[in-house]
Scaffold this motif. Structure first.
Motif, PDB file in Angstrom:
ATOM      1  N   ALA A   1      -7.235 -14.539 -10.292  1.00 22.84           N
ATOM      2  CA  ALA A   1      -7.380 -13.288 -11.048  1.00 22.84           C
ATOM      3  C   ALA A   1      -6.397 -13.274 -12.212  1.00 22.84           C
ATOM      4  O   ALA A   1      -5.274 -13.766 -12.099  1.00 22.84           O
ATOM      5  CB  ALA A   1      -7.132 -12.094 -10.139  1.00 22.84           C
ATOM      6  N   LYS A   2      -6.827 -12.710 -13.329  1.00 24.84           N
ATOM      7  CA  LYS A   2      -5.929 -12.640 -14.477  1.00 24.84           C
ATOM      8  C   LYS A   2      -4.761 -11.708 -14.184  1.00 24.84           C
ATOM      9  O   LYS A   2      -4.876 -10.769 -13.402  1.00 24.84           O
ATOM     10  CB  LYS A   2      -6.682 -12.170 -15.722  1.00 24.84           C
ATOM     11  N   LYS A   3      -3.643 -12.004 -14.809  1.00 22.34           N
ATOM     12  CA  LYS A   3      -2.457 -11.177 -14.603  1.00 22.34           C
ATOM     13  C   LYS A   3      -2.611  -9.851 -15.324  1.00 22.34           C
ATOM     14  O   LYS A   3      -3.410  -9.710 -16.250  1.00 22.34           O
ATOM     15  CB  LYS A   3      -1.219 -11.934 -15.082  1.00 22.34           C
ATOM     16  N   LYS A   4      -1.820  -8.898 -14.892  1.00 19.01           N
ATOM     17  CA  LYS A   4      -1.874  -7.585 -15.513  1.00 19.01           C
ATOM     18  C   LYS A   4      -1.183  -7.590 -16.878  1.00 19.01           C
ATOM     19  O   LYS A   4      -1.663  -6.976 -17.835  1.00 19.01           O
ATOM     20  CB  LYS A   4      -1.203  -6.547 -14.593  1.00 19.01           C
ATOM     21  N   LEU A   5      -0.028  -8.293 -16.987  1.00 16.89           N
ATOM     22  CA  LEU A   5       0.767  -8.208 -18.207  1.00 16.89           C
ATOM     23  C   LEU A   5       1.408  -9.548 -18.551  1.00 16.89           C
ATOM     24  O   LEU A   5       1.964 -10.212 -17.674  1.00 16.89           O
ATOM     25  CB  LEU A   5       1.870  -7.155 -18.029  1.00 16.89           C
ATOM     26  N   THR A   6       1.321  -9.923 -19.809  1.00 21.38           N
ATOM     27  CA  THR A   6       2.059 -11.066 -20.345  1.00 21.38           C
ATOM     28  C   THR A   6       3.055 -10.557 -21.377  1.00 21.38           C
ATOM     29  O   THR A   6       2.680  -9.834 -22.301  1.00 21.38           O
ATOM     30  CB  THR A   6       1.122 -12.095 -21.006  1.00 21.38           C
ATOM     31  N   ILE A   7       4.309 -10.943 -21.214  1.00 24.73           N
ATOM     32  CA  ILE A   7       5.350 -10.585 -22.177  1.00 24.73           C
ATOM     33  C   ILE A   7       5.661 -11.817 -23.006  1.00 24.73           C
ATOM     34  O   ILE A   7       6.011 -12.869 -22.459  1.00 24.73           O
ATOM     35  CB  ILE A   7       6.615 -10.087 -21.461  1.00 24.73           C
TER      36      ILE A   7
ATOM     37  N   ASN B   1       1.020 -15.637 -31.712  1.00 25.94           N
ATOM     38  CA  ASN B   1      -0.376 -15.993 -31.466  1.00 25.94           C
ATOM     39  C   ASN B   1      -0.503 -17.168 -30.510  1.00 25.94           C
ATOM     40  O   ASN B   1      -1.450 -17.239 -29.726  1.00 25.94           O
ATOM     41  CB  ASN B   1      -1.081 -16.309 -32.788  1.00 25.94           C
ATOM     42  N   MET B   2       0.458 -18.103 -30.564  1.00 25.01           N
ATOM     43  CA  MET B   2       0.456 -19.201 -29.595  1.00 25.01           C
ATOM     44  C   MET B   2       0.540 -18.659 -28.173  1.00 25.01           C
ATOM     45  O   MET B   2      -0.189 -19.094 -27.277  1.00 25.01           O
ATOM     46  CB  MET B   2       1.631 -20.145 -29.852  1.00 25.01           C
ATOM     47  N   GLY B   3       1.451 -17.707 -27.974  1.00 21.26           N
ATOM     48  CA  GLY B   3       1.594 -17.116 -26.658  1.00 21.26           C
ATOM     49  C   GLY B   3       0.368 -16.323 -26.243  1.00 21.26           C
ATOM     50  O   GLY B   3      -0.069 -16.396 -25.089  1.00 21.26           O
ATOM     51  N   ILE B   4      -0.198 -15.568 -27.175  1.00 21.97           N
ATOM     52  CA  ILE B   4      -1.394 -14.782 -26.873  1.00 21.97           C
ATOM     53  C   ILE B   4      -2.535 -15.687 -26.436  1.00 21.97           C
ATOM     54  O   ILE B   4      -3.229 -15.419 -25.446  1.00 21.97           O
ATOM     55  CB  ILE B   4      -1.813 -13.942 -28.094  1.00 21.97           C
ATOM     56  N   ARG B   5      -2.731 -16.774 -27.165  1.00 19.34           N
ATOM     57  CA  ARG B   5      -3.859 -17.671 -26.876  1.00 19.34           C
ATOM     58  C   ARG B   5      -3.671 -18.467 -25.592  1.00 19.34           C
ATOM     59  O   ARG B   5      -4.651 -18.968 -25.026  1.00 19.34           O
ATOM     60  CB  ARG B   5      -4.069 -18.612 -28.062  1.00 19.34           C
ATOM     61  N   GLN B   6      -2.435 -18.594 -25.138  1.00 15.72           N
ATOM     62  CA  GLN B   6      -2.193 -19.329 -23.903  1.00 15.72           C
ATOM     63  C   GLN B   6      -1.984 -18.394 -22.711  1.00 15.72           C
ATOM     64  O   GLN B   6      -1.416 -18.787 -21.694  1.00 15.72           O
ATOM     65  CB  GLN B   6      -0.998 -20.260 -24.074  1.00 15.72           C
ATOM     66  N   SER B   7      -2.457 -17.178 -22.846  1.00 11.78           N
ATOM     67  CA  SER B   7      -2.387 -16.215 -21.755  1.00 11.78           C
ATOM     68  C   SER B   7      -3.745 -15.551 -21.592  1.00 11.78           C
ATOM     69  O   SER B   7      -4.601 -15.629 -22.474  1.00 11.78           O
ATOM     70  CB  SER B   7      -1.313 -15.155 -22.044  1.00 11.78           C
ATOM     71  N   ASP B   8      -3.923 -14.900 -20.440  1.00 15.68           N
ATOM     72  CA  ASP B   8      -5.217 -14.271 -20.161  1.00 15.68           C
ATOM     73  C   ASP B   8      -5.022 -12.965 -19.388  1.00 15.68           C
ATOM     74  O   ASP B   8      -5.773 -12.650 -18.482  1.00 15.68           O
ATOM     75  CB  ASP B   8      -6.117 -15.225 -19.359  1.00 15.68           C
ATOM     76  N   SER B   9      -3.994 -12.229 -19.757  1.00 18.82           N
ATOM     77  CA  SER B   9      -3.665 -11.004 -19.029  1.00 18.82           C
ATOM     78  C   SER B   9      -4.418  -9.817 -19.608  1.00 18.82           C
ATOM     79  O   SER B   9      -4.960  -9.865 -20.715  1.00 18.82           O
ATOM     80  CB  SER B   9      -2.161 -10.752 -19.110  1.00 18.82           C
TER      81      SER B   9
END
Length: 309
Positions: A7-13, A80-88
């Protein structure tokens, strides 16, 4: 057997670092405490720091995912690198020179869960001396709003919804409120909204990308809000604001934003506003000279425990 889908995480910081190891360490300590009880992750995108930021984080904060960008391509690109490598479900873009109160993430998350039309949230930012940072609540910097600020009308009439719109200073500090621009120092955004409007505009090297994203969210029908929960923002931990480079990058961002969002104005209005930006940059350049020639007075700094209690 079918593979188990996590399941995708709730939050990515996401925290972008550049030669600010001490700030990053303090920031991560606060975030790790604030993240307790939340299904989340922390990503640090390092823009090729020349100090020992990366090995330090790996040793002292092993749960943090570190992405080495390979160069300093700017704040927007690294985020944007961090955003694209996350799925929260939610993303928090957080400056490294911040300290987050233990209840802040939980309160913002609960607010976002309860208000499905809110695209992004900002919080009450405190300066290092304990004063409230005006940029915690901002309006769109239209030519008129920017003019009112530059000529001093915003300061003269802080309760005016016309003249004081730049910092929306008529709003209560202690109540949630709808604002227009969320600060990039703490930009809590819904993934669904990001997917709709797109990530940060990488034409902005640093500064202006938060204003641009906030405006794109508003234009798409999302709402941006301010919450009175607190963080400390030390401001410019990785940026010396008394340098020619800072002035150039900052006012270049102003030009990029203006040309992107106000291309519909007639040529005389556009050229007049661009000239005003160049003049403002010139005065800023002149203004930094005394600070380069004399020692800066030491400012009072309050501890995080004192500010966030």
């Amino acid at each position: 057997m079918y593979p188990i889908r996590m399941a995708k995480k709730k939050l990515t910081i996401i925290i972008v670092s550049y030669n600010v190891r001490q700030y990053v360490d303090q920031c991560l300590q606060s975030v790790e405490k604030a993240l307790q009880g939340i299904d989340g992750e922390i990503i640090v995108v390092d823009n090729q720091s020349e100090d020992d930021t990366v090995p330090f984080i790996k040793e002292h904060h092993p749960a943090v995912r570190v992405i080495e960008s390979g160069g300093n391509n700017g704040f927007a690109c690294a985020n944007n690198m961090g955003i694209r490598q996350s799925d929260s479900e939610y993303v928090l873009l957080l400056n490294p020179d911040t300290v987050v109160a233990e209840n802040t993430l939980q309160e913002v998350l609960q607010f976002m869960e309860a208000h499905e039309t809110v695209g992004a949230c900002g919080v009450q930012m405190l300066n290092a001396d304990g004063t409230k940072a005006l940029e915690s609540r901002r309006g769109k910097p239209t030519p008129a709003v920017s003019f009112y600020k530059m000529c001093g009308l915003a300061d003269l009439f802080p309760r005016s919804r016309t003249f004081a719109r730049y910092y929306m200073s008529w709003l209560s500090w202690n109540e949630p409120a709808e604002i227009e621009v969320v600060s990039g120092a703490f930009f809590f955004v819904r993934r669904k909204a990001l997917d709709e409007v797109g990530v940060l505009d990488e034409d902005f090297f640093m500064y202006g990308e938060d204003i641009d994203l906030s405006c794109r969210l508003l234009n798409a029908g999302w709402h941006n809000c301010y919450l009175p929960c607190r963080i400390i923002h030390y401001k410019g931990g990785s940026t010396d604001k008394t340098t020619v480079r800072y002035v150039r990058v900052f006012y270049q961002a102003m030009l990029i934003y203006f040309r992107k969002h106000y291309a519909h104005l007639n040529i005389f209005a556009r050229k007049g506003i661009e000239l005003a930006i160049y003049i403002r940059a010139l005065f800023a350049m002149i203004g930094i000279l005394p600070s380069r020639l004399v020692h800066t007075r030491v400012k009072t700094v309050i501890t995080p425990q004192e500010l966030l209690r």
